[in-house]
Design an enzyme around this catalytic site. Structure first.
Site, PDB file in Angstrom:
ATOM      1  N   GLU A  94       0.954  -1.058  -0.053  1.00  0.00           N
ATOM      2  CA  GLU A  94       0.017  -0.071  -0.066  1.00  0.00           C
ATOM      3  C   GLU A  94       0.824   1.238   0.084  1.00  0.00           C
ATOM      4  O   GLU A  94       1.948   1.098   0.464  1.00  0.00           O
ATOM      5  CB  GLU A  94      -0.713   0.089   1.300  1.00  0.00           C
ATOM      6  N   CYS A 107       3.217   8.493   1.104  1.00  0.00           N
ATOM      7  CA  CYS A 107       3.611   7.534   2.194  1.00  0.00           C
ATOM      8  C   CYS A 107       4.053   6.341   1.412  1.00  0.00           C
ATOM      9  O   CYS A 107       3.084   5.678   0.978  1.00  0.00           O
ATOM     10  CB  CYS A 107       2.965   7.321   3.490  1.00  0.00           C
ATOM     11  N   CYS A 114       6.677  -7.006   6.986  1.00  0.00           N
ATOM     12  CA  CYS A 114       7.876  -6.436   7.818  1.00  0.00           C
ATOM     13  C   CYS A 114       8.240  -7.216   8.768  1.00  0.00           C
ATOM     14  O   CYS A 114       7.378  -8.203   9.362  1.00  0.00           O
ATOM     15  CB  CYS A 114       7.153  -5.020   8.341  1.00  0.00           C
ATOM     16  N   CYS A 118       7.250  -5.073  15.704  1.00  0.00           N
ATOM     17  CA  CYS A 118       6.807  -4.125  16.908  1.00  0.00           C
ATOM     18  C   CYS A 118       5.272  -4.355  17.131  1.00  0.00           C
ATOM     19  O   CYS A 118       4.409  -4.428  16.341  1.00  0.00           O
ATOM     20  CB  CYS A 118       6.763  -2.700  16.216  1.00  0.00           C
ATOM     21  N   CYS A 121       2.178  -2.381  16.006  1.00  0.00           N
ATOM     22  CA  CYS A 121       1.975  -2.133  14.574  1.00  0.00           C
ATOM     23  C   CYS A 121       0.942  -3.308  13.845  1.00  0.00           C
ATOM     24  O   CYS A 121       1.466  -4.237  13.783  1.00  0.00           O
ATOM     25  CB  CYS A 121       3.200  -1.742  13.987  1.00  0.00           C
ATOM     26  N   GLY A 169       7.195  -1.964   5.883  1.00  0.00           N
ATOM     27  CA  GLY A 169       8.457  -2.245   5.966  1.00  0.00           C
ATOM     28  C   GLY A 169       9.733  -1.439   6.623  1.00  0.00           C
ATOM     29  O   GLY A 169       9.071  -0.256   6.987  1.00  0.00           O
ATOM     30  N   GLU A 170      10.695  -2.056   6.723  1.00  0.00           N
ATOM     31  CA  GLU A 170      11.906  -1.244   7.346  1.00  0.00           C
ATOM     32  C   GLU A 170      12.848  -0.783   6.243  1.00  0.00           C
ATOM     33  O   GLU A 170      13.584  -1.629   5.491  1.00  0.00           O
ATOM     34  CB  GLU A 170      12.563  -2.149   8.302  1.00  0.00           C
ATOM     35  N   SER A 201      11.914   7.106   7.567  1.00  0.00           N
ATOM     36  CA  SER A 201      11.838   6.572   8.953  1.00  0.00           C
ATOM     37  C   SER A 201      12.357   5.093   9.281  1.00  0.00           C
ATOM     38  O   SER A 201      11.957   4.257   8.463  1.00  0.00           O
ATOM     39  CB  SER A 201      10.406   6.628   9.246  1.00  0.00           C
ATOM     40  N   SER A 223      11.696   5.796  14.849  1.00  0.00           N
ATOM     41  CA  SER A 223      10.645   5.447  15.712  1.00  0.00           C
ATOM     42  C   SER A 223      10.934   4.968  16.931  1.00  0.00           C
ATOM     43  O   SER A 223      11.555   3.809  17.272  1.00  0.00           O
ATOM     44  CB  SER A 223      10.057   4.183  14.846  1.00  0.00           C
ATOM     45  N   LEU A 224      10.895   5.940  17.965  1.00  0.00           N
ATOM     46  CA  LEU A 224      11.335   5.762  19.193  1.00  0.00           C
ATOM     47  C   LEU A 224      10.711   4.957  20.235  1.00  0.00           C
ATOM     48  O   LEU A 224      10.961   3.930  20.674  1.00  0.00           O
ATOM     49  CB  LEU A 224      11.945   7.149  19.850  1.00  0.00           C
ATOM     50  N   HIS A 225       9.460   5.444  20.388  1.00  0.00           N
ATOM     51  CA  HIS A 225       8.320   4.811  21.242  1.00  0.00           C
ATOM     52  C   HIS A 225       8.321   4.646  22.687  1.00  0.00           C
ATOM     53  O   HIS A 225       7.562   4.212  23.455  1.00  0.00           O
ATOM     54  CB  HIS A 225       7.750   3.627  20.475  1.00  0.00           C
ATOM     55  N   ASN A 300      -3.237   4.290  16.454  1.00  0.00           N
ATOM     56  CA  ASN A 300      -4.308   3.971  15.688  1.00  0.00           C
ATOM     57  C   ASN A 300      -4.699   2.627  15.902  1.00  0.00           C
ATOM     58  O   ASN A 300      -3.717   1.706  15.854  1.00  0.00           O
ATOM     59  CB  ASN A 300      -3.859   4.179  14.277  1.00  0.00           C
ATOM     60  N   CYS A 343      -1.012   5.736  10.303  1.00  0.00           N
ATOM     61  CA  CYS A 343       0.216   5.042  10.570  1.00  0.00           C
ATOM     62  C   CYS A 343       0.009   3.941  11.466  1.00  0.00           C
ATOM     63  O   CYS A 343      -0.672   3.759  12.570  1.00  0.00           O
ATOM     64  CB  CYS A 343       1.034   5.852  11.634  1.00  0.00           C
TER      65      CYS A 343
HETATM   66  N1  SAH Z   1       9.826   0.324   9.943  1.00  0.00           N
HETATM   67  C1  SAH Z   1       9.872   1.992   9.719  1.00  0.00           C
HETATM   68  C2  SAH Z   1       8.995   2.461   8.759  1.00  0.00           C
HETATM   69  C3  SAH Z   1       7.479   2.410   9.128  1.00  0.00           C
HETATM   70  S1  SAH Z   1       7.187   4.014   9.446  1.00  0.00           S
HETATM   71  C4  SAH Z   1       9.896   2.509  11.125  1.00  0.00           C
HETATM   72  O1  SAH Z   1       9.557   1.791  12.236  1.00  0.00           O
HETATM   73  O2  SAH Z   1      10.032   3.805  11.457  1.00  0.00           O
HETATM   74  C5  SAH Z   1       5.842   3.581  10.426  1.00  0.00           C
HETATM   75  C6  SAH Z   1       5.560   4.548  11.788  1.00  0.00           C
HETATM   76  O3  SAH Z   1       4.281   4.468  12.307  1.00  0.00           O
HETATM   77  C7  SAH Z   1       6.552   4.344  12.752  1.00  0.00           C
HETATM   78  O4  SAH Z   1       6.841   5.159  13.617  1.00  0.00           O
HETATM   79  C8  SAH Z   1       5.472   3.167  13.380  1.00  0.00           C
HETATM   80  O5  SAH Z   1       6.115   2.963  14.623  1.00  0.00           O
HETATM   81  C9  SAH Z   1       4.303   3.911  13.550  1.00  0.00           C
HETATM   82  N2  SAH Z   1       3.024   3.200  14.078  1.00  0.00           N
HETATM   83  C10 SAH Z   1       3.128   1.858  13.782  1.00  0.00           C
HETATM   84  N3  SAH Z   1       1.843   1.173  14.106  1.00  0.00           N
HETATM   85  C11 SAH Z   1       1.362   2.293  14.677  1.00  0.00           C
HETATM   86  C12 SAH Z   1      -0.083   2.355  15.191  1.00  0.00           C
HETATM   87  N4  SAH Z   1      -0.811   1.526  15.428  1.00  0.00           N
HETATM   88  N5  SAH Z   1      -0.454   3.668  15.657  1.00  0.00           N
HETATM   89  C13 SAH Z   1       0.430   4.898  15.244  1.00  0.00           C
HETATM   90  N6  SAH Z   1       1.617   4.802  14.692  1.00  0.00           N
HETATM   91  C14 SAH Z   1       2.053   3.580  14.453  1.00  0.00           C
END
Ligand code: SAH
Length: 357
Positions: A94, A107, A114, A118, A121, A169-170, A201, A223-225, A300, A343
């Protein structure tokens, strides 16, 4: 059956020049071909009017120039658009177009599925993975130009002005193809989307980060989190391999960052998991010495997920602590959630036929 001929959109300008020479052609022909494909949007060599019929046929003998099949085209009530692309081997990904007032970000995906897993996600729940080819990455940009009727238009008249590698994907697990595709997309005589309008990202593939800065010079997002290794190991399992101090060290040294070009730290807001004031203070402490800004992403939802999004008040209080410490902390508006385009919601129906075939 996938074609055995290579697609011409898999080559940088230099590579294309070499290919033309191999065919006994003069490399000056790169110019009309490049212009035809990336400025005019030709989908067939016969449409490149600046080439002789003989050259059009010769190119068609050796290369394809097509488009990926668009299986689905959804438009959200907020204008966000999600395309499901299918490649000749049946795999699907997508891409999402997020229009804003005077610009818009496309995007794009870098892999089918992937491997990062995570936990919050949706894409992370997909098993199937393969890297996208250069052509398949570039195809996402070409498709957006097609669908938005933007061929030959000035940038100021286009919606697709920016690109974010934040789809499925990464990207740093597919660095070579991503890098070549971005060089094609950035080429000033073609699509011309400059490195300042591109954001890559990563979940933190530390050894590749420096190369992104040196070879591509695009904006970086991380993507720190989580701000403690224990929690990040769980949410973003690649942290076990590249823990926080290594990741943040690579960010501190990122060659393409400056005061004017800050690294974006993405932080998904998970209720009761990573959203306390203490977490916000620790985030500020960890970011010291980095040209950083923070993007707080309200989580989300997707079917079967074990998380909840933090409350609006909690997110605002978290943002305030970061702002008060002198860092910008934007709260990302969720776009396209009614079509599962926000996202972390991308999963597509990409697991479909290929698995069962
Ligand atoms: N693999 C790369 C590219 C993906 S970017 C990365 O991890 O950065 C997608 C972004 O959306 C990342 O920051 C991911 O952590 C975030 N994301 C994933 N699931 C999500 C969700 N359910 N709600 C909000 N953000 C989310």
């Amino acid at each position: 059956m996938p074609s055995l001929k290579p697609d011409i959109t898999g080559f940088t300008r230099q590579e294309l020049a070499k290919k033309l020479i191999e065919l006994g052609l003069n490399s000056v022909l790169v110019k009309p071909v490049w212009n035809g494909v990336y400025v005019k949007g030709a989908t067939d060599f016969s449409q490149i009017a600046t080439l002789s019929r003989k050259h059009q046929l010769l190119l068609a003998d050796h290369f394809t120039l097509g488009r990926s099949t668009i299986v689905r085209d959804l438009i959200s009530r907020d204008g966000t658009r999600k395309w499901l692309l299918q490649f000749p081997d049946g795999h699907r990904v997508e891409s999402v177009m997020i229009p804003e007032q005077d610009r818009g970000a496309l995007c794009i995906s870098s892999q089918v599925g992937c491997t990062l897993s995570c936990t919050f996600c949706h894409t992370g729940t997909m098993k199937l993975v393969r890297n996208l080819t250069v052509t398949e990455i570039v195809a996402q940009a070409l498709n957006a130009r097609d669908k938005l009727c933007e061929w030959g238009k000035k940038r100021t008249d286009c919606v697709c002005t920016n690109i974010v590698l934040m789809g499925m994907g990464e990207p740093l697990f597919n660095f070579d193809n991503v890098s070549t595709a971005l060089k094609i997309i950035m080429d000033g005589d073609g699509l011309g989307i400059s490195r300042r309008r591109i954001m890559l990202s990563t979940a933190g593939v530390v050894p590749m980060i420096k190369r992104v800065g040196i070879e591509l010079g695009v904006n970086l997002a991380i993507s720190l989190h989580a701000v403690h290794d224990e929690l990040r190991d769980e949410l973003v399992p690649i942290n076990k391999k590249y823990p926080l101090h290594e990741l943040l060290g690579a960010c501190r040294d990122y060659p393409a960052a400056s005061n004017a070009r800050r690294i974006t730290f993405e932080y998904v807001m998970l209720k009761g998991v990573n959203d306390s004031d203490a977490d916000a203070r620790e985030l500020v402490r960890r970011l010291q010495g980095i040209h950083a800004k923070v993007n707080l992403i309200p989580w989300n939802p997707w079917p079967g997920a074990a998380y909840q999004c933090s409350t609006r008040d909690r997110i605002q209080s978290f943002a305030r602590i970061i702002n008060d410490a002198g860092y910008s902390a934007a709260i990302r508006a969720s776009r396209g959630d009614d079509i599962m385009a926000a996202c972390g919601q991308l999963k597509s129906d990409s697991e479909h036929s290929v698995v069962t075939r």
